[in-house]
Design a protein around this motif. Structure first.
Motif, PDB file in Angstrom:
ATOM      1  N   GLY A 118       0.805  -1.221   0.000  1.00 24.06           N
ATOM      2  CA  GLY A 118       0.000   0.000   0.000  1.00 24.06           C
ATOM      3  C   GLY A 118       0.834   1.265   0.000  1.00 24.06           C
ATOM      4  N   LEU A 119       1.940   1.252   0.715  1.00 23.31           N
ATOM      5  CA  LEU A 119       2.813   2.432   0.776  1.00 23.31           C
ATOM      6  C   LEU A 119       3.593   2.615  -0.522  1.00 23.31           C
ATOM      7  CD1 LEU A 119       4.267   2.163   4.397  1.00 23.31           C
ATOM      8  CD2 LEU A 119       2.564   3.806   3.565  1.00 23.31           C
ATOM      9  N   ALA A 120       3.894   1.503  -1.197  1.00 15.84           N
ATOM     10  CA  ALA A 120       4.740   1.551  -2.399  1.00 15.84           C
ATOM     11  C   ALA A 120       4.063   2.356  -3.504  1.00 15.84           C
ATOM     12  CB  ALA A 120       5.047   0.144  -2.881  1.00 15.84           C
ATOM     13  N   GLY A 121       4.754   3.375  -3.957  1.00 15.77           N
ATOM     14  CA  GLY A 121       4.225   4.187  -5.033  1.00 15.77           C
ATOM     15  C   GLY A 121       5.268   5.135  -5.572  1.00 15.77           C
ATOM     16  N   GLY A 122       6.389   5.195  -4.871  1.00 14.01           N
ATOM     17  CA  GLY A 122       7.450   6.107  -5.281  1.00 14.01           C
ATOM     18  C   GLY A 122       8.114   5.675  -6.576  1.00 14.01           C
ATOM     19  N   ASP A 123       8.797   6.616  -7.210  1.00 12.53           N
ATOM     20  CA  ASP A 123       9.443   6.371  -8.505  1.00 12.53           C
ATOM     21  C   ASP A 123      10.485   5.256  -8.460  1.00 12.53           C
ATOM     22  OD1 ASP A 123       7.940   8.383  -9.615  1.00 12.53           O
ATOM     23  OD2 ASP A 123       9.505   9.904  -9.382  1.00 12.53           O
ATOM     24  N   ASP A 124      11.137   5.091  -7.322  1.00 16.24           N
ATOM     25  CA  ASP A 124      12.220   4.108  -7.233  1.00 16.24           C
ATOM     26  C   ASP A 124      11.742   2.736  -6.783  1.00 16.24           C
ATOM     27  OD1 ASP A 124      14.051   6.032  -8.016  1.00 16.24           O
ATOM     28  OD2 ASP A 124      14.401   6.695  -5.955  1.00 16.24           O
ATOM     29  N   THR A 125      10.440   2.506  -6.791  1.00 13.70           N
ATOM     30  CA  THR A 125       9.909   1.227  -6.330  1.00 13.70           C
ATOM     31  C   THR A 125      10.422   0.087  -7.198  1.00 13.70           C
ATOM     32  OG1 THR A 125       7.969   2.135  -5.234  1.00 13.70           O
ATOM     33  CG2 THR A 125       7.772  -0.108  -6.036  1.00 13.70           C
ATOM     34  N   ASP A 126      10.825  -0.983  -6.517  1.00 13.00           N
ATOM     35  CA  ASP A 126      11.368  -2.183  -7.149  1.00 13.00           C
ATOM     36  C   ASP A 126      10.214  -3.138  -7.447  1.00 13.00           C
ATOM     37  OD1 ASP A 126      12.472  -4.698  -7.645  1.00 13.00           O
ATOM     38  OD2 ASP A 126      13.993  -4.522  -6.090  1.00 13.00           O
ATOM     39  N   ASN A 127       9.910  -3.305  -8.727  1.00  9.72           N
ATOM     40  CA  ASN A 127       8.776  -4.152  -9.106  1.00  9.72           C
ATOM     41  C   ASN A 127       8.983  -5.616  -8.728  1.00  9.72           C
ATOM     42  OD1 ASN A 127       7.109  -2.105 -10.106  1.00  9.72           O
ATOM     43  ND2 ASN A 127       8.238  -2.093 -12.041  1.00  9.72           N
ATOM     44  N   ALA A 128      10.224  -6.077  -8.707  1.00  7.68           N
ATOM     45  CA  ALA A 128      10.498  -7.460  -8.290  1.00  7.68           C
ATOM     46  C   ALA A 128      10.152  -7.648  -6.815  1.00  7.68           C
ATOM     47  CB  ALA A 128      11.961  -7.814  -8.551  1.00  7.68           C
ATOM     48  N   SER A 134       3.866  -9.811  -2.976  1.00 11.16           N
ATOM     49  CA  SER A 134       2.524 -10.205  -3.403  1.00 11.16           C
ATOM     50  C   SER A 134       2.338 -11.716  -3.331  1.00 11.16           C
ATOM     51  CB  SER A 134       2.259  -9.737  -4.837  1.00 11.16           C
ATOM     52  OG  SER A 134       2.292  -8.340  -4.918  1.00 11.16           O
ATOM     53  N   GLU A 135       3.402 -12.457  -3.597  1.00 12.65           N
ATOM     54  CA  GLU A 135       3.339 -13.917  -3.564  1.00 12.65           C
ATOM     55  C   GLU A 135       3.364 -14.446  -2.142  1.00 12.65           C
ATOM     56  OE1 GLU A 135       6.592 -15.074  -6.069  1.00 12.65           O
ATOM     57  OE2 GLU A 135       5.566 -14.346  -7.879  1.00 12.65           O
ATOM     58  N   LYS A 136       4.245 -13.899  -1.306  1.00 11.85           N
ATOM     59  CA  LYS A 136       4.355 -14.359   0.089  1.00 11.85           C
ATOM     60  C   LYS A 136       5.261 -13.416   0.858  1.00 11.85           C
ATOM     61  CE  LYS A 136       5.282 -18.319   3.004  1.00 11.85           C
ATOM     62  NZ  LYS A 136       5.762 -19.685   3.142  1.00 11.85           N
ATOM     63  N   TYR A 137       4.861 -13.120   2.095  1.00 15.07           N
ATOM     64  CA  TYR A 137       5.684 -12.314   3.014  1.00 15.07           C
ATOM     65  C   TYR A 137       6.062 -13.261   4.148  1.00 15.07           C
ATOM     66  CZ  TYR A 137       7.056  -7.744   5.021  1.00 15.07           C
ATOM     67  OH  TYR A 137       7.740  -6.652   5.499  1.00 15.07           O
ATOM     68  N   PRO A 138       7.137 -14.036   3.961  1.00 16.31           N
ATOM     69  CA  PRO A 138       7.478 -15.076   4.931  1.00 16.31           C
ATOM     70  C   PRO A 138       7.850 -14.500   6.300  1.00 16.31           C
ATOM     71  CG  PRO A 138       8.774 -15.292   2.905  1.00 16.31           C
ATOM     72  CD  PRO A 138       8.087 -13.977   2.854  1.00 16.31           C
ATOM     73  N   GLY A 157       0.811   5.005  -0.947  1.00 22.76           N
ATOM     74  CA  GLY A 157       1.441   5.442  -2.185  1.00 22.76           C
ATOM     75  C   GLY A 157       2.558   6.450  -2.039  1.00 22.76           C
ATOM     76  N   SER A 158       2.984   6.723  -0.795  1.00 21.96           N
ATOM     77  CA  SER A 158       3.940   7.818  -0.574  1.00 21.96           C
ATOM     78  C   SER A 158       5.391   7.381  -0.426  1.00 21.96           C
ATOM     79  CB  SER A 158       3.533   8.612   0.669  1.00 21.96           C
ATOM     80  OG  SER A 158       3.738   7.847   1.850  1.00 21.96           O
ATOM     81  N   ALA A 159       5.675   6.092  -0.534  1.00 22.97           N
ATOM     82  CA  ALA A 159       7.038   5.601  -0.300  1.00 22.97           C
ATOM     83  C   ALA A 159       7.517   4.806  -1.513  1.00 22.97           C
ATOM     84  CB  ALA A 159       7.082   4.724   0.948  1.00 22.97           C
ATOM     85  N   ALA A 160       8.820   4.627  -1.582  1.00 21.42           N
ATOM     86  CA  ALA A 160       9.409   3.762  -2.612  1.00 21.42           C
ATOM     87  C   ALA A 160       9.825   2.459  -1.939  1.00 21.42           C
ATOM     88  CB  ALA A 160      10.614   4.441  -3.246  1.00 21.42           C
ATOM     89  N   LEU A 161       9.258   1.348  -2.385  1.00 16.43           N
ATOM     90  CA  LEU A 161       9.656   0.027  -1.908  1.00 16.43           C
ATOM     91  C   LEU A 161      10.910  -0.348  -2.689  1.00 16.43           C
ATOM     92  CD1 LEU A 161       9.062  -2.608  -0.318  1.00 16.43           C
ATOM     93  CD2 LEU A 161       7.737  -3.335  -2.308  1.00 16.43           C
ATOM     94  N   THR A 162      12.053  -0.349  -1.988  1.00 15.16           N
ATOM     95  CA  THR A 162      13.324  -0.541  -2.692  1.00 15.16           C
ATOM     96  C   THR A 162      13.930  -1.922  -2.522  1.00 15.16           C
ATOM     97  OG1 THR A 162      14.567   0.391  -0.842  1.00 15.16           O
ATOM     98  CG2 THR A 162      13.856   1.923  -2.583  1.00 15.16           C
TER      99      THR A 162
END
Length: 168
Positions: A118-128, A134-138, A157-162
């Protein structure tokens, strides 16, 4: 709003045991969880900025996870972080002092994955990283997000998931 770059680390508690007759809130870590929490702490120290502050669920397995990481930072244990929603987590993050540059939050699924995505939305977000979460958060999984500005401004949407690391 300041232009300070902040690091938000979202760690799911380590693998817990299921001893008979023990309430969910009181479940301890399994031996594997103790080992993986230690590996998570080693990874955090080697790969992330020094942690200034920790928000941690009051559940025994979350407290033990934090203890076994060896992270030595001021901590607040919050009942609100146990069985909660991403909105409540964001509310807790919004209350963190601006003197904190790197924040570790120790919590539970399904909230941690929903919050990271939910937070991920920044330009530097890592799609991988998005795909992996999305598959699993172990258990022991650590999402790394970068926040531009103040904690009070963190919203969906305010952070970049890096990055996303699973200590094994």
């Amino acid at each position: 709003m300041s232009e300070t770059q902040r690091t938000l680390l979202l760690m799911r508690h380590a693998k817990s045991g299921y001893p008979p007759g023990v309430a969910d809130h009181d479940r301890p870590l399994a031996p594997r969880g103790i080992r993986e929490a230690g590996l998570g702490g080693d990874w955090l120290r080697a790969n992330q900025p020094s942690i200034d502050f920790v928000l941690c669920s009051t559940a025994n397995r979350a407290r033990q996870t934090l203890a076994h990481t060896g992270i030595d930072a001021p901590v607040q244990y919050r009942e609100r972080l146990y069985h909660t929603t991403p909105g409540t987590m964001i509310d807790e993050i919004n209350g963190v002092a601006d003197t904190v540059h790197t924040l570790l939050v120790v919590g539970h699924e399904p909230t941690m994955s929903a919050l990271a995505l939910g937070l991920a939305g920044g330009d530097d977000t890592d799609n991988a990283a998005i795909q992996r979460i999305s598959e699993k958060y172990p258990t022991s999984g650590i999402a790394v997000l970068h926040v531009a500005g103040d904690w009070k401004d963190v919203q969906l949407g305010s952070a970049a998931l890096t990055g996303f690391h699973v200590p094994r």
